[in-house]
Write a protein that holds these residues in place. Structure first.
Motif, PDB file in Angstrom:
ATOM      1  N   TRP A 180      60.891  -7.943 108.899  1.00 40.62           N
ATOM      2  CA  TRP A 180      59.594  -8.320 109.390  1.00 40.62           C
ATOM      3  C   TRP A 180      58.604  -8.450 108.170  1.00 40.62           C
ATOM      4  CZ3 TRP A 180      57.590 -10.244 113.411  1.00 40.62           C
ATOM      5  CH2 TRP A 180      56.214 -10.073 113.801  1.00 40.62           C
ATOM      6  N   GLN A 181      58.882  -7.849 106.926  1.00 41.04           N
ATOM      7  CA  GLN A 181      57.702  -8.041 105.919  1.00 41.04           C
ATOM      8  C   GLN A 181      57.831  -9.331 105.395  1.00 41.04           C
ATOM      9  OE1 GLN A 181      55.787  -5.981 104.579  1.00 41.04           O
ATOM     10  NE2 GLN A 181      54.869  -7.346 103.102  1.00 41.04           N
ATOM     11  N   ARG A 182      59.246 -10.037 105.387  1.00 47.27           N
ATOM     12  CA  ARG A 182      59.564 -11.318 104.804  1.00 47.27           C
ATOM     13  C   ARG A 182      59.162 -12.509 105.780  1.00 47.27           C
ATOM     14  NH1 ARG A 182      64.137 -14.060 105.812  1.00 47.27           N
ATOM     15  NH2 ARG A 182      65.454 -12.454 106.620  1.00 47.27           N
ATOM     16  N   VAL A 183      59.263 -12.192 107.105  1.00 50.38           N
ATOM     17  CA  VAL A 183      58.780 -13.303 108.198  1.00 50.38           C
ATOM     18  C   VAL A 183      57.479 -13.276 108.678  1.00 50.38           C
ATOM     19  CG1 VAL A 183      61.416 -13.517 108.507  1.00 50.38           C
ATOM     20  CG2 VAL A 183      59.948 -12.198 110.254  1.00 50.38           C
ATOM     21  N   VAL A 249      55.050 -16.736 121.724  1.00 49.68           N
ATOM     22  CA  VAL A 249      55.374 -15.961 120.685  1.00 49.68           C
ATOM     23  C   VAL A 249      56.487 -16.716 119.854  1.00 49.68           C
ATOM     24  CG1 VAL A 249      56.708 -13.764 119.888  1.00 49.68           C
ATOM     25  CG2 VAL A 249      55.111 -13.735 121.989  1.00 49.68           C
ATOM     26  N   PRO A 250      56.074 -16.869 118.279  1.00 49.10           N
ATOM     27  CA  PRO A 250      57.030 -17.637 117.534  1.00 49.10           C
ATOM     28  C   PRO A 250      58.162 -16.648 117.049  1.00 49.10           C
ATOM     29  CG  PRO A 250      55.118 -17.153 116.330  1.00 49.10           C
ATOM     30  CD  PRO A 250      54.799 -16.668 117.627  1.00 49.10           C
ATOM     31  N   SER A 251      59.483 -17.137 116.673  1.00 47.13           N
ATOM     32  CA  SER A 251      60.327 -16.299 116.179  1.00 47.13           C
ATOM     33  C   SER A 251      61.146 -17.026 115.038  1.00 47.13           C
ATOM     34  CB  SER A 251      61.418 -16.246 117.184  1.00 47.13           C
ATOM     35  OG  SER A 251      62.593 -15.497 116.541  1.00 47.13           O
ATOM     36  N   HIS A 252      61.298 -16.556 113.950  1.00 52.12           N
ATOM     37  CA  HIS A 252      62.103 -17.066 112.641  1.00 52.12           C
ATOM     38  C   HIS A 252      63.513 -17.123 113.136  1.00 52.12           C
ATOM     39  CE1 HIS A 252      63.704 -17.574 108.584  1.00 52.12           C
ATOM     40  NE2 HIS A 252      64.625 -16.476 108.946  1.00 52.12           N
ATOM     41  N   PHE A 253      64.087 -16.311 114.148  1.00 50.29           N
ATOM     42  CA  PHE A 253      65.659 -16.091 114.410  1.00 50.29           C
ATOM     43  C   PHE A 253      65.893 -17.007 115.725  1.00 50.29           C
ATOM     44  CE2 PHE A 253      64.643 -12.623 111.681  1.00 50.29           C
ATOM     45  CZ  PHE A 253      66.080 -12.311 110.986  1.00 50.29           C
ATOM     46  N   ALA A 254      65.113 -17.641 116.330  1.00 41.50           N
ATOM     47  CA  ALA A 254      65.250 -17.988 117.807  1.00 41.50           C
ATOM     48  C   ALA A 254      66.152 -19.215 117.800  1.00 41.50           C
ATOM     49  CB  ALA A 254      63.933 -18.154 118.577  1.00 41.50           C
TER      50      ALA A 254
END
Length: 372
Positions: A180-183, A249-254
């Motif tokens: 979470w800190q990274r993304v 809601v955006p997602s880095h992993f999606a």
């Protein structure tokens, strides 16, 4: 899939981050790395770093994120009398999860057992013997751990709620706090950009920036958002029982998933991906021809969609599609012969699942379509 927004004020459409929703997709990527070719390195390294106890507990509850994306990870959408806003921290998101009543918690946790009635609702397995038996039967088809978890949930939801919260907190300590800190900076920047785009250029332009699969429709029938997904579902963002609102809601992993929470009595949520990682090189012409011929039927397209998200028995697929079991078996045989479906046996059940790796080599457009 459509979302009714007739009469919804623009200020009730919000873009925001959610740590708990992002953890959901991170756990999914750990469980199904083939859905996310660009994350295989991260998934392998993270899985190898997990302690045995945490890895075992994640395996026990992985049906919450492996096969479907449980609405438990977006509790802000279901809280009655709230503002429909996600928590700024994982702890705040978990506090919102605690505010769901037992009926909401159990129905969301057992989403895999109610896919055929998700959009219409149905009796609660906490109070209805038939729904309870059905939930246990479907859990048994997926193995003893899931059956045992479902039994515990139905017997003592309070204890399982505490167990789930502790699991999330342990994931945060083990790996997610660093993730979470990274993304979160990238996600927050996207939220600011989309919010400004919505304010300055309107919803249609903001939707185009979210996904080319989403459009705004306005006609005599009303005003709605339509998503190009292999599903026929409706949601409303103007339900007075839960409160009007729509959250993005955006997602880095999606990627490649574009998820739309459309549970009755909850605010709709669009959980959308950032970026599109590279996919493997295409298959040979001979294999391509065989597989495209196998897919040249609308029923087999629907079977691909269902089995991409979760392994199913023939009977379950027949129930979902409203077809006879022999007809479904014939279509599954065509897909299996083409190497697009894999099977495994669990006791007396045979489960069918899409071979996502094979599909990713066939076509990134098709893969994105069935997983969207």
């Amino acid at each position: 899939m459509s979302i009714d927004i007739a009469g919804l004020p623009q200020e009730r459409i919000v873009f925001e981050t959610s740590p708990l929703a992002e953890l959901n997709l991170a756990l999914h990527a750990l469980s199904e790395p083939e859905h996310h070719p660009g994350l295989r390195g991260w998934a392998s390294a993270t899985a190898a770093s997990l302690g045995r106890d945490l890895a075992g507990r994640l395996h026990e509850a992985d049906f919450l994120w492996r096969n479907t994306f449980s609405d438990l990870f977006m509790p802000f959408a279901g809280v009655r009398g709230g503002q429909g806003r996600a928590g700024a921290t994982l702890a705040q998101d978990l506090d919102l999860l605690d505010r769901l009543d037992d009926e909401q918690f159990v129905s969301a946790a057992l989403e895999f057992a109610s896919l055929a009635t998700y959009a219409t609702g149905g009796p609660s397995p906490l109070t209805d013997a038939g729904a309870r038996a059905r939930a246990l039967e479907l859990a048994a088809a997926r193995g003893p751990q899931q059956w045992e978890f479902t039994g515990r949930l139905l017997k003592d939801p309070t204890a399982v709620r505490a167990w789930v919260r502790r699991l999330v907190e342990d994931c945060d300590e083990a790996f997610f706090a660093d993730v979470w800190q990274r993304v979160r900076g990238v996600l927050a920047a996207d939220v600011r950009h989309k919010t400004e785009l919505l304010r300055r250029k309107g919803l249609a332009e903001a939707l185009r920036a979210v996904s080319p699969a989403m459009v705004l429709e306005e006609d005599a029938g009303g005003r709605r958002i339509r998503a190009d997904k292999l599903a026929d579902c409706q949601a409303t963002a103007v339900d007075t029982a839960v409160g009007a609102g729509l959250t993005f809601v955006p997602s880095h992993f999606a990627w490649p998933h574009l998820m739309i929470l459309h549970r009755p009595g909850w605010r709709p949520v669009v959980h959308y991906p950032l970026g599109t990682p590279e996919l493997p090189a295409p298959a040979s012409v001979e294999v391509l021809k065989l597989r495209l011929e196998a897919l040249a039927h609308p029923v087999r397209m629907q079977l691909c969609r269902s089995t991409a998200r979760s392994p199913h028995t023939t009977g379950e697929l027949a129930n979902i599609l409203g077809l006879s079991a022999p007809e479904v078996s014939r279509h599954l045989s065509v897909l299996k012969k083409a190497g697009l479906i894999v099977t495994r046996r669990r006791g007396r059940y045979v489960l069918y699942q899409l071979d996502v790796r094979a599909v990713s080599r066939l076509s990134s457009d098709f893969l994105e379509g069935v997983l969207r």
